[in-house]
Scaffold this active site. Structure first.
Site: not given
Lengths: 410, 142
Positions: A131, A208, A211, A233, A368
Protein backbone atom coordinates in the site's frame (compact mmCIF):
# COMPACT_ATOMS: atom_id res chain seq x y z
CA UNK A 1 1.50 -24.13 5.17
CA UNK A 2 2.05 -21.25 7.59
CA UNK A 3 -0.22 -20.74 10.59
CA UNK A 4 -2.46 -18.11 9.10
CA UNK A 5 -2.74 -19.83 5.74
CA UNK A 6 -3.83 -22.97 7.57
CA UNK A 7 -6.58 -21.10 9.38
CA UNK A 8 -7.80 -19.54 6.15
CA UNK A 9 -8.16 -22.94 4.61
CA UNK A 10 -9.98 -24.53 7.52
CA UNK A 11 -13.62 -25.49 6.90
CA UNK A 12 -16.23 -23.63 8.93
CA UNK A 13 -20.01 -23.71 9.07
CA UNK A 14 -21.43 -21.43 6.42
CA UNK A 15 -23.95 -19.84 8.70
CA UNK A 16 -21.70 -19.29 11.67
CA UNK A 17 -21.71 -15.50 11.49
CA UNK A 18 -25.24 -14.75 10.41
CA UNK A 19 -26.03 -13.85 14.00
CA UNK A 20 -23.59 -10.98 13.88
CA UNK A 21 -25.47 -9.04 11.20
CA UNK A 22 -27.96 -7.53 13.69
CA UNK A 23 -24.94 -6.21 15.60
CA UNK A 24 -24.24 -3.71 12.81
CA UNK A 25 -26.72 -0.81 12.73
CA UNK A 26 -25.65 0.30 9.25
CA UNK A 27 -27.71 -2.59 7.86
CA UNK A 28 -30.82 -1.38 9.72
CA UNK A 29 -30.51 1.97 8.00
CA UNK A 30 -29.59 0.48 4.62
CA UNK A 31 -31.32 -2.91 4.40
CA UNK A 32 -30.37 -3.25 0.73
CA UNK A 33 -26.71 -2.61 1.36
CA UNK A 34 -24.28 -5.18 0.04
CA UNK A 35 -21.03 -3.99 1.50
CA UNK A 36 -18.08 -5.65 -0.19
CA UNK A 37 -15.47 -3.05 0.66
CA UNK A 38 -14.37 -4.13 4.11
CA UNK A 39 -10.71 -4.09 3.11
CA UNK A 40 -11.13 -0.31 2.96
CA UNK A 41 -12.96 -0.09 6.26
CA UNK A 42 -15.19 -2.32 8.34
CA UNK A 43 -18.60 -1.34 9.59
CA UNK A 44 -19.06 -0.79 13.29
CA UNK A 45 -20.85 -3.06 15.74
CA UNK A 46 -23.53 -1.39 17.81
CA UNK A 47 -21.45 -1.79 20.96
CA UNK A 48 -18.58 0.17 19.40
CA UNK A 49 -20.87 3.04 18.46
CA UNK A 50 -22.42 2.92 21.93
CA UNK A 51 -18.99 2.94 23.56
CA UNK A 52 -18.03 6.13 21.72
CA UNK A 53 -21.35 7.77 22.63
CA UNK A 54 -21.08 6.54 26.19
CA UNK A 55 -17.60 8.00 26.49
CA UNK A 56 -18.83 11.45 25.50
CA UNK A 57 -21.98 11.21 27.61
CA UNK A 58 -20.60 9.74 30.80
CA UNK A 59 -16.80 9.64 30.81
CA UNK A 60 -15.62 12.59 28.78
CA UNK A 61 -12.74 14.54 30.20
CA UNK A 62 -9.09 15.28 29.54
CA UNK A 63 -7.49 11.87 29.43
CA UNK A 64 -4.11 11.56 31.08
CA UNK A 65 -4.13 15.05 32.53
CA UNK A 66 -6.92 15.84 35.02
CA UNK A 67 -6.49 15.16 38.74
CA UNK A 68 -10.15 14.44 39.45
CA UNK A 69 -12.04 11.15 39.53
CA UNK A 70 -13.65 11.55 36.11
CA UNK A 71 -10.26 12.06 34.49
CA UNK A 72 -8.77 9.20 36.45
CA UNK A 73 -11.51 6.85 35.24
CA UNK A 74 -11.02 8.00 31.64
CA UNK A 75 -7.28 7.53 31.86
CA UNK A 76 -7.76 4.09 33.37
CA UNK A 77 -9.92 2.98 30.45
CA UNK A 78 -7.47 4.50 27.99
CA UNK A 79 -4.54 2.61 29.50
CA UNK A 80 -6.58 -0.53 29.89
CA UNK A 81 -7.25 -0.47 26.14
CA UNK A 82 -3.54 -0.20 25.52
CA UNK A 83 -3.07 -3.41 27.49
CA UNK A 84 -5.86 -5.13 25.59
CA UNK A 85 -4.26 -4.18 22.28
CA UNK A 86 -0.98 -5.61 23.53
CA UNK A 87 -2.68 -8.86 24.55
CA UNK A 88 -4.37 -9.03 21.17
CA UNK A 89 -1.00 -8.99 19.47
CA UNK A 90 0.82 -10.97 22.14
CA UNK A 91 3.28 -8.18 22.91
CA UNK A 92 4.20 -6.01 25.90
CA UNK A 93 1.64 -3.36 26.84
CA UNK A 94 4.15 -0.59 27.31
CA UNK A 95 5.18 -0.89 23.67
CA UNK A 96 1.81 0.02 22.13
CA UNK A 97 1.44 3.63 21.00
CA UNK A 98 -1.80 5.24 19.87
CA UNK A 99 -1.44 7.23 16.66
CA UNK A 100 -3.96 8.70 14.27
CA UNK A 101 -3.61 5.98 11.60
CA UNK A 102 -1.48 3.10 10.36
CA UNK A 103 -0.05 5.61 7.91
CA UNK A 104 1.09 7.85 10.74
CA UNK A 105 2.55 4.84 12.55
CA UNK A 106 4.70 4.02 9.53
CA UNK A 107 5.77 7.63 9.15
CA UNK A 108 6.81 7.69 12.80
CA UNK A 109 9.09 4.71 12.23
CA UNK A 110 10.43 6.17 8.99
CA UNK A 111 11.32 9.48 10.61
CA UNK A 112 11.92 8.48 14.21
CA UNK A 113 13.74 5.18 13.76
CA UNK A 114 15.03 4.78 10.22
CA UNK A 115 16.23 8.26 9.32
CA UNK A 116 18.71 8.63 12.20
CA UNK A 117 20.21 5.29 11.13
CA UNK A 118 20.14 5.82 7.37
CA UNK A 119 23.25 6.94 5.47
CA UNK A 120 23.98 7.48 1.78
CA UNK A 121 24.27 4.11 0.06
CA UNK A 122 22.13 2.29 2.61
CA UNK A 123 19.13 0.29 1.47
CA UNK A 124 15.54 -0.25 2.54
CA UNK A 125 13.54 -3.17 1.18
CA UNK A 126 9.80 -3.18 0.43
CA UNK A 127 7.72 -5.39 -1.82
CA UNK A 128 5.90 -4.28 -4.95
CA UNK A 129 2.68 -5.30 -3.18
CA UNK A 130 2.73 -2.50 -0.66
CA UNK A 131 0.00 0.00 0.00
CA UNK A 132 1.27 3.52 -0.66
CA UNK A 133 1.33 4.06 3.10
CA UNK A 134 4.00 1.39 3.39
CA UNK A 135 5.90 2.57 0.34
CA UNK A 136 6.11 6.35 0.13
CA UNK A 137 7.52 6.99 3.65
CA UNK A 138 10.45 4.66 2.89
CA UNK A 139 10.90 6.08 -0.59
CA UNK A 140 11.03 9.62 0.76
CA UNK A 141 13.37 8.65 3.60
CA UNK A 142 15.73 7.06 1.08
CA UNK A 143 15.57 10.07 -1.24
CA UNK A 144 16.38 12.42 1.62
CA UNK A 145 19.47 10.41 2.60
CA UNK A 146 20.64 9.35 -0.87
CA UNK A 147 19.85 5.78 0.13
CA UNK A 148 18.21 3.21 -2.15
CA UNK A 149 14.72 1.80 -1.96
CA UNK A 150 14.81 -1.81 -3.13
CA UNK A 151 11.41 -2.98 -4.42
CA UNK A 152 11.10 -6.76 -4.47
CA UNK A 153 9.24 -7.85 -7.59
CA UNK A 154 6.12 -9.99 -7.40
CA UNK A 155 5.38 -12.99 -9.57
CA UNK A 156 2.68 -13.06 -12.27
CA UNK A 157 0.08 -13.79 -9.59
CA UNK A 158 1.17 -10.83 -7.51
CA UNK A 159 2.71 -13.09 -4.86
CA UNK A 160 5.63 -12.27 -2.58
CA UNK A 161 8.94 -13.97 -3.33
CA UNK A 162 11.00 -15.04 -0.35
CA UNK A 163 13.88 -15.92 -2.66
CA UNK A 164 13.77 -12.41 -4.14
CA UNK A 165 14.01 -11.07 -0.61
CA UNK A 166 17.00 -13.30 0.08
CA UNK A 167 18.73 -11.91 -2.99
CA UNK A 168 17.84 -8.33 -2.11
CA UNK A 169 19.32 -8.37 1.39
CA UNK A 170 22.81 -6.90 1.58
CA UNK A 171 25.10 -5.57 4.25
CA UNK A 172 23.57 -2.14 3.61
CA UNK A 173 19.97 -3.17 4.29
CA UNK A 174 18.70 -1.07 7.18
CA UNK A 175 15.03 -2.09 7.30
CA UNK A 176 12.50 -4.36 5.61
CA UNK A 177 8.87 -3.22 5.42
CA UNK A 178 6.32 -5.80 4.29
CA UNK A 179 2.58 -6.17 4.46
CA UNK A 180 1.11 -9.22 6.17
CA UNK A 181 -1.97 -9.52 3.94
CA UNK A 182 -1.97 -7.41 0.79
CA UNK A 183 -4.76 -4.89 0.37
CA UNK A 184 -5.50 -5.60 -3.31
CA UNK A 185 -5.33 -9.36 -3.79
CA UNK A 186 -5.49 -10.48 -0.16
CA UNK A 187 -2.29 -12.46 -0.59
CA UNK A 188 -0.96 -13.81 2.71
CA UNK A 189 2.74 -13.19 2.89
CA UNK A 190 5.10 -15.63 4.67
CA UNK A 191 5.69 -13.07 7.37
CA UNK A 192 7.27 -15.44 9.90
CA UNK A 193 9.85 -16.47 7.31
CA UNK A 194 10.47 -12.84 6.36
CA UNK A 195 11.10 -11.94 10.00
CA UNK A 196 13.30 -14.99 10.57
CA UNK A 197 15.38 -14.26 7.48
CA UNK A 198 15.73 -10.58 8.34
CA UNK A 199 16.75 -11.33 11.90
CA UNK A 200 19.44 -13.71 10.69
CA UNK A 201 20.96 -10.56 9.19
CA UNK A 202 20.09 -8.33 12.19
CA UNK A 203 17.71 -6.32 10.04
CA UNK A 204 14.56 -4.92 11.67
CA UNK A 205 11.19 -5.65 10.06
CA UNK A 206 8.08 -3.48 9.98
CA UNK A 207 4.88 -5.44 9.37
CA UNK A 208 1.87 -3.63 7.96
CA UNK A 209 -0.92 -5.60 9.61
CA UNK A 210 -3.77 -3.34 8.49
CA UNK A 211 -5.58 -6.18 6.71
CA UNK A 212 -4.81 -8.90 9.23
CA UNK A 213 -5.01 -7.16 12.60
CA UNK A 214 -8.63 -7.92 13.45
CA UNK A 215 -8.30 -11.67 13.42
CA UNK A 216 -4.56 -12.09 13.59
CA UNK A 217 -2.71 -15.02 15.01
CA UNK A 218 -0.53 -13.21 17.52
CA UNK A 219 2.11 -15.93 17.28
CA UNK A 220 2.65 -14.92 13.67
CA UNK A 221 3.41 -11.30 14.42
CA UNK A 222 4.99 -11.23 17.86
CA UNK A 223 8.56 -11.28 16.55
CA UNK A 224 8.10 -8.26 14.31
CA UNK A 225 10.21 -5.26 15.24
CA UNK A 226 7.43 -2.88 14.33
CA UNK A 227 3.76 -3.58 13.80
CA UNK A 228 1.19 -1.10 12.50
CA UNK A 229 -2.55 -1.20 11.90
CA UNK A 230 -5.60 1.01 12.07
CA UNK A 231 -8.63 0.64 14.35
CA UNK A 232 -11.17 1.32 11.62
CA UNK A 233 -10.25 -1.86 9.76
CA UNK A 234 -10.89 -3.90 12.90
CA UNK A 235 -14.46 -2.72 13.66
CA UNK A 236 -13.20 0.28 15.62
CA UNK A 237 -13.45 4.03 14.99
CA UNK A 238 -11.66 5.97 12.28
CA UNK A 239 -8.83 8.30 13.24
CA UNK A 240 -6.98 5.85 15.45
CA UNK A 241 -3.87 3.92 14.53
CA UNK A 242 -1.70 1.51 16.47
CA UNK A 243 2.03 1.16 16.60
CA UNK A 244 4.05 -1.54 18.28
CA UNK A 245 7.81 -1.14 18.56
CA UNK A 246 9.90 -3.92 20.05
CA UNK A 247 11.59 -3.00 23.37
CA UNK A 248 15.10 -2.95 21.92
CA UNK A 249 14.22 -0.16 19.48
CA UNK A 250 14.25 3.53 20.33
CA UNK A 251 11.84 5.66 18.35
CA UNK A 252 11.97 9.45 18.27
CA UNK A 253 8.65 11.33 18.11
CA UNK A 254 7.14 12.75 14.97
CA UNK A 255 5.30 15.38 16.99
CA UNK A 256 6.41 17.35 20.02
CA UNK A 257 4.10 18.92 22.59
CA UNK A 258 2.09 18.44 25.74
CA UNK A 259 1.46 15.03 27.21
CA UNK A 260 4.73 13.60 25.91
CA UNK A 261 7.12 15.40 28.21
CA UNK A 262 8.71 14.81 31.56
CA UNK A 263 10.33 18.21 31.98
CA UNK A 264 10.61 21.37 29.90
CA UNK A 265 12.94 24.28 30.34
CA UNK A 266 14.22 27.01 28.04
CA UNK A 267 17.09 25.08 26.54
CA UNK A 268 15.95 21.48 26.64
CA UNK A 269 13.04 19.10 27.03
CA UNK A 270 13.10 15.71 28.67
CA UNK A 271 10.59 13.36 27.05
CA UNK A 272 8.57 10.64 28.76
CA UNK A 273 9.33 7.05 27.94
CA UNK A 274 7.90 5.27 24.92
CA UNK A 275 4.98 5.09 24.06
CA UNK A 276 3.98 8.36 25.75
CA UNK A 277 6.86 10.16 24.04
CA UNK A 278 5.04 9.60 20.74
CA UNK A 279 1.63 10.75 21.95
CA UNK A 280 1.97 14.53 22.12
CA UNK A 281 -1.31 16.41 22.02
CA UNK A 282 -4.75 15.48 23.29
CA UNK A 283 -5.50 11.90 22.22
CA UNK A 284 -8.72 10.75 20.59
CA UNK A 285 -9.87 9.05 23.76
CA UNK A 286 -13.36 8.46 22.37
CA UNK A 287 -11.85 6.45 19.52
CA UNK A 288 -9.81 4.48 22.03
CA UNK A 289 -13.02 3.76 23.97
CA UNK A 290 -14.50 2.53 20.69
CA UNK A 291 -11.49 0.35 20.06
CA UNK A 292 -11.89 -1.12 23.52
CA UNK A 293 -15.39 -2.24 22.55
CA UNK A 294 -14.18 -3.40 19.14
CA UNK A 295 -11.63 -5.67 20.77
CA UNK A 296 -14.31 -7.09 23.05
CA UNK A 297 -16.43 -7.74 19.99
CA UNK A 298 -13.56 -9.42 18.14
CA UNK A 299 -12.72 -11.57 21.13
CA UNK A 300 -16.34 -12.64 21.46
CA UNK A 301 -15.84 -14.43 18.15
CA UNK A 302 -13.53 -17.29 17.36
CA UNK A 303 -10.78 -15.80 15.23
CA UNK A 304 -10.08 -18.96 13.29
CA UNK A 305 -13.78 -19.32 12.45
CA UNK A 306 -13.99 -15.71 11.35
CA UNK A 307 -11.08 -15.85 8.95
CA UNK A 308 -12.12 -19.23 7.59
CA UNK A 309 -15.64 -17.89 7.04
CA UNK A 310 -14.60 -14.82 5.05
CA UNK A 311 -12.16 -16.95 3.08
CA UNK A 312 -14.96 -19.31 2.11
CA UNK A 313 -17.02 -16.38 0.91
CA UNK A 314 -14.10 -15.18 -1.19
CA UNK A 315 -13.64 -18.66 -2.65
CA UNK A 316 -17.33 -18.97 -3.51
CA UNK A 317 -17.22 -15.56 -5.11
CA UNK A 318 -14.15 -16.58 -7.10
CA UNK A 319 -15.80 -19.78 -8.32
CA UNK A 320 -18.81 -17.88 -9.61
CA UNK A 321 -17.01 -14.86 -11.01
CA UNK A 322 -14.63 -16.91 -13.09
CA UNK A 323 -17.59 -18.37 -14.99
CA UNK A 324 -18.55 -14.95 -16.35
CA UNK A 325 -17.37 -14.07 -19.83
CA UNK A 326 -14.90 -11.23 -19.92
CA UNK A 327 -13.96 -11.40 -16.23
CA UNK A 328 -10.34 -11.92 -15.38
CA UNK A 329 -9.54 -12.57 -11.74
CA UNK A 330 -6.14 -11.24 -10.78
CA UNK A 331 -3.86 -13.51 -8.83
CA UNK A 332 -6.00 -16.63 -9.10
CA UNK A 333 -7.84 -18.27 -6.23
CA UNK A 334 -8.12 -15.95 -3.21
CA UNK A 335 -6.09 -16.80 -0.15
CA UNK A 336 -7.94 -14.57 2.30
CA UNK A 337 -11.04 -12.37 2.43
CA UNK A 338 -10.76 -10.54 -0.88
CA UNK A 339 -10.18 -10.80 -4.59
CA UNK A 340 -9.72 -8.39 -7.46
CA UNK A 341 -10.84 -8.64 -11.06
CA UNK A 342 -11.04 -6.78 -14.34
CA UNK A 343 -13.36 -7.02 -17.33
CA UNK A 344 -11.96 -7.14 -20.82
CA UNK A 345 -14.10 -4.23 -22.05
CA UNK A 346 -15.57 -2.40 -19.08
CA UNK A 347 -13.43 -0.09 -16.99
CA UNK A 348 -13.36 -0.81 -13.22
CA UNK A 349 -14.98 2.54 -12.40
CA UNK A 350 -17.82 1.90 -14.82
CA UNK A 351 -18.33 -1.52 -13.30
CA UNK A 352 -18.35 -0.07 -9.78
CA UNK A 353 -20.79 2.67 -10.73
CA UNK A 354 -23.12 0.09 -12.23
CA UNK A 355 -22.92 -2.12 -9.15
CA UNK A 356 -23.59 0.87 -6.91
CA UNK A 357 -26.98 1.30 -8.61
CA UNK A 358 -27.91 -2.02 -7.01
CA UNK A 359 -26.43 -0.94 -3.64
CA UNK A 360 -23.46 -3.23 -4.14
CA UNK A 361 -20.38 -1.45 -2.79
CA UNK A 362 -17.00 -2.46 -4.17
CA UNK A 363 -13.73 -0.61 -4.57
CA UNK A 364 -12.43 0.31 -8.03
CA UNK A 365 -9.09 1.76 -9.00
CA UNK A 366 -5.53 1.01 -8.05
CA UNK A 367 -6.40 0.68 -4.35
CA UNK A 368 -3.48 2.88 -3.23
CA UNK A 369 -1.06 0.31 -4.60
CA UNK A 370 0.17 1.67 -7.92
CA UNK A 371 3.47 -0.25 -7.88
CA UNK A 372 1.45 -3.49 -7.75
CA UNK A 373 -0.86 -2.37 -10.55
CA UNK A 374 2.21 -1.50 -12.63
CA UNK A 375 3.80 -4.87 -11.85
CA UNK A 376 0.63 -6.66 -12.92
CA UNK A 377 0.28 -4.51 -16.04
CA UNK A 378 -3.14 -3.14 -15.17
CA UNK A 379 -4.35 0.42 -14.57
CA UNK A 380 -6.87 -0.67 -11.99
CA UNK A 381 -9.27 -3.37 -10.88
CA UNK A 382 -12.47 -4.03 -8.99
CA UNK A 383 -11.85 -5.34 -5.49
CA UNK A 384 -14.42 -7.38 -3.61
CA UNK A 385 -13.66 -7.83 0.08
CA UNK A 386 -15.68 -9.67 2.69
CA UNK A 387 -16.20 -9.40 6.41
CA UNK A 388 -18.16 -11.36 8.95
CA UNK A 389 -21.39 -9.47 8.23
CA UNK A 390 -21.43 -10.75 4.65
CA UNK A 391 -23.16 -13.91 3.50
CA UNK A 392 -23.69 -15.97 0.36
CA UNK A 393 -26.67 -13.74 -0.42
CA UNK A 394 -24.27 -10.88 -0.95
CA UNK A 395 -22.45 -12.93 -3.56
CA UNK A 396 -25.80 -13.64 -5.24
CA UNK A 397 -26.53 -9.92 -5.32
CA UNK A 398 -23.06 -9.12 -6.64
CA UNK A 399 -23.41 -11.62 -9.48
CA UNK A 400 -26.95 -10.53 -10.38
CA UNK A 401 -25.85 -6.92 -10.50
CA UNK A 402 -22.66 -7.67 -12.37
CA UNK A 403 -24.60 -9.53 -15.04
CA UNK A 404 -26.90 -6.52 -15.41
CA UNK A 405 -23.94 -4.14 -15.74
CA UNK A 406 -22.27 -6.34 -18.34
CA UNK A 407 -25.53 -6.54 -20.30
CA UNK A 408 -25.83 -2.76 -20.15
CA UNK A 409 -22.43 -2.36 -21.76
CA UNK A 410 -22.88 -5.07 -24.39
CA UNK B 1 -30.65 0.41 -12.50
CA UNK B 2 -30.54 0.86 -16.23
CA UNK B 3 -32.42 4.19 -16.21
CA UNK B 4 -29.87 5.69 -13.88
CA UNK B 5 -27.02 4.27 -15.89
CA UNK B 6 -28.54 5.57 -19.11
CA UNK B 7 -28.70 9.00 -17.52
CA UNK B 8 -25.03 8.85 -16.65
CA UNK B 9 -23.82 7.05 -19.73
CA UNK B 10 -25.62 9.02 -22.42
CA UNK B 11 -25.59 7.42 -25.85
CA UNK B 12 -23.09 9.99 -27.08
CA UNK B 13 -20.74 9.19 -24.19
CA UNK B 14 -20.95 5.49 -24.97
CA UNK B 15 -20.29 6.18 -28.63
CA UNK B 16 -17.21 8.27 -27.89
CA UNK B 17 -15.90 5.79 -25.32
CA UNK B 18 -16.36 2.84 -27.67
CA UNK B 19 -14.85 4.63 -30.64
CA UNK B 20 -12.99 7.68 -29.43
CA UNK B 21 -12.04 10.22 -32.07
CA UNK B 22 -8.42 11.22 -32.60
CA UNK B 23 -7.37 8.30 -30.39
CA UNK B 24 -4.01 7.82 -32.09
CA UNK B 25 -0.41 8.77 -31.55
CA UNK B 26 0.51 12.05 -33.21
CA UNK B 27 2.26 12.10 -36.58
CA UNK B 28 3.12 15.76 -36.19
CA UNK B 29 5.51 17.66 -33.90
CA UNK B 30 3.55 17.98 -30.72
CA UNK B 31 3.42 19.13 -27.15
CA UNK B 32 2.01 16.60 -24.71
CA UNK B 33 -0.34 17.29 -21.83
CA UNK B 34 -0.73 14.70 -19.09
CA UNK B 35 -4.24 14.15 -17.76
CA UNK B 36 -3.97 11.95 -14.69
CA UNK B 37 -6.43 11.08 -11.95
CA UNK B 38 -4.40 9.85 -8.97
CA UNK B 39 -7.48 8.48 -7.24
CA UNK B 40 -8.29 5.88 -9.89
CA UNK B 41 -5.17 5.80 -12.04
CA UNK B 42 -6.83 6.99 -15.26
CA UNK B 43 -4.16 8.47 -17.46
CA UNK B 44 -4.31 10.16 -20.84
CA UNK B 45 -1.76 12.02 -22.88
CA UNK B 46 -3.16 14.77 -25.05
CA UNK B 47 -1.01 15.77 -28.01
CA UNK B 48 -1.33 19.26 -29.45
CA UNK B 49 0.51 20.56 -32.48
CA UNK B 50 3.46 22.75 -31.63
CA UNK B 51 2.23 25.17 -34.23
CA UNK B 52 0.40 27.00 -31.54
CA UNK B 53 -2.66 29.13 -31.81
CA UNK B 54 -5.36 28.42 -32.98
CA UNK B 55 -5.29 24.81 -31.87
CA UNK B 56 -5.16 22.22 -34.58
CA UNK B 57 -3.93 18.67 -35.03
CA UNK B 58 -5.04 17.20 -31.73
CA UNK B 59 -4.85 13.55 -30.69
CA UNK B 60 -4.83 11.58 -27.46
CA UNK B 61 -3.85 8.21 -26.04
CA UNK B 62 -4.15 6.45 -22.71
CA UNK B 63 -6.44 4.50 -20.42
CA UNK B 64 -9.52 5.56 -18.55
CA UNK B 65 -13.18 4.95 -17.86
CA UNK B 66 -15.96 5.53 -20.36
CA UNK B 67 -16.64 9.01 -19.07
CA UNK B 68 -13.07 10.31 -19.02
CA UNK B 69 -12.34 8.81 -22.41
CA UNK B 70 -15.50 10.27 -23.95
CA UNK B 71 -14.77 13.62 -22.36
CA UNK B 72 -11.29 13.69 -23.88
CA UNK B 73 -12.61 12.61 -27.26
CA UNK B 74 -15.29 15.30 -27.30
CA UNK B 75 -12.94 17.94 -25.95
CA UNK B 76 -10.50 17.56 -28.80
CA UNK B 77 -13.29 17.89 -31.35
CA UNK B 78 -14.67 20.98 -29.65
CA UNK B 79 -11.42 22.88 -29.25
CA UNK B 80 -9.95 22.13 -32.65
CA UNK B 81 -9.67 25.36 -34.58
CA UNK B 82 -10.28 27.44 -31.46
CA UNK B 83 -7.78 29.78 -29.84
CA UNK B 84 -6.28 28.67 -26.54
CA UNK B 85 -8.33 31.32 -24.77
CA UNK B 86 -11.55 30.11 -26.42
CA UNK B 87 -10.72 26.50 -25.51
CA UNK B 88 -10.16 27.42 -21.88
CA UNK B 89 -13.42 29.37 -21.76
CA UNK B 90 -15.33 26.32 -22.99
CA UNK B 91 -13.54 24.22 -20.38
CA UNK B 92 -14.36 26.64 -17.57
CA UNK B 93 -18.01 26.71 -18.56
CA UNK B 94 -18.10 22.93 -18.79
CA UNK B 95 -16.69 22.55 -15.29
CA UNK B 96 -19.35 24.96 -13.99
CA UNK B 97 -21.99 23.02 -15.92
CA UNK B 98 -20.85 19.75 -14.32
CA UNK B 99 -21.18 21.41 -10.92
CA UNK B 100 -24.80 22.15 -11.65
CA UNK B 101 -24.64 25.81 -12.65
CA UNK B 102 -26.94 27.13 -15.37
CA UNK B 103 -24.40 28.04 -18.03
CA UNK B 104 -24.34 27.64 -21.77
CA UNK B 105 -22.09 24.92 -23.14
CA UNK B 106 -21.80 23.38 -26.60
CA UNK B 107 -24.77 21.07 -27.24
CA UNK B 108 -22.86 17.82 -27.23
CA UNK B 109 -21.52 18.47 -23.73
CA UNK B 110 -25.08 18.11 -22.45
CA UNK B 111 -24.38 14.39 -22.78
CA UNK B 112 -22.61 14.80 -19.44
CA UNK B 113 -25.69 16.15 -17.64
CA UNK B 114 -25.93 12.87 -15.71
CA UNK B 115 -22.73 13.75 -13.85
CA UNK B 116 -24.81 16.20 -11.82
CA UNK B 117 -26.55 13.18 -10.29
CA UNK B 118 -23.30 11.26 -9.91
CA UNK B 119 -20.93 13.78 -8.30
CA UNK B 120 -18.47 10.98 -7.57
CA UNK B 121 -17.82 10.88 -11.33
CA UNK B 122 -17.15 14.63 -11.66
CA UNK B 123 -13.40 14.06 -11.75
CA UNK B 124 -13.78 11.63 -14.66
CA UNK B 125 -15.62 14.13 -16.87
CA UNK B 126 -13.47 17.07 -15.83
CA UNK B 127 -10.13 15.26 -16.17
CA UNK B 128 -9.02 16.29 -19.70
CA UNK B 129 -10.43 19.79 -19.42
CA UNK B 130 -8.69 20.51 -16.14
CA UNK B 131 -5.43 19.09 -17.53
CA UNK B 132 -5.69 21.40 -20.53
CA UNK B 133 -6.41 24.41 -18.34
CA UNK B 134 -3.60 23.59 -15.92
CA UNK B 135 -1.16 23.19 -18.80
CA UNK B 136 -1.94 26.54 -20.38
CA UNK B 137 -2.16 28.31 -17.05
CA UNK B 138 1.38 27.13 -16.30
CA UNK B 139 2.64 28.06 -19.75
CA UNK B 140 1.05 31.49 -20.00
CA UNK B 141 2.34 32.49 -16.57
CA UNK B 142 5.95 31.83 -17.57
Amino acid sequence: MSGLAYIYNRPVAKTVFKATIPDFPIFDHHPDLVFLDSAATTHKPKKVIQAVTDFYETKYTSTGRGLYPLATAGTRQFESTRQQVAQHFGVAGNRIAFTKSATESINIIASGFLLPRLSPGDEVIVSAQEHHANFIPWQQACLSRKATLIVIPVDAQGAFSLSALKHAITGRTRLIAVTHITNVLGTINPIESVIELAHQHQIPVLVDAAQSAAFCDSRTLKDADFLVCSAHKMFGPQGLGLLYAAPQHEVAPLLYGGGAIRHVQADETLLRDYPYSLEAGTPDAAAVAGLNAALEFIHSLTASDAIAYVHQLALQCYDRLKQLNGIQIIGGSPSSSMLAFTHNRIHPHDLATGLAQDHVCVRAGHHCAQPLADALGISGSVRVSFSIYNSEKDIDRLLESLNRVIRFWS
Amino acid sequence: MNDNLRTLYDELIRKHSDQPLRFVLPTFPSESIQAYNPVCGDKFTIYISKEGNPLHQLTFQGMGCAISKASASMMLGLIEGKSITEARVIGTLFIRYLRGEEVTVPDELHAFSGIRKFPERFDCAALPWLALDTYYKAHTSK
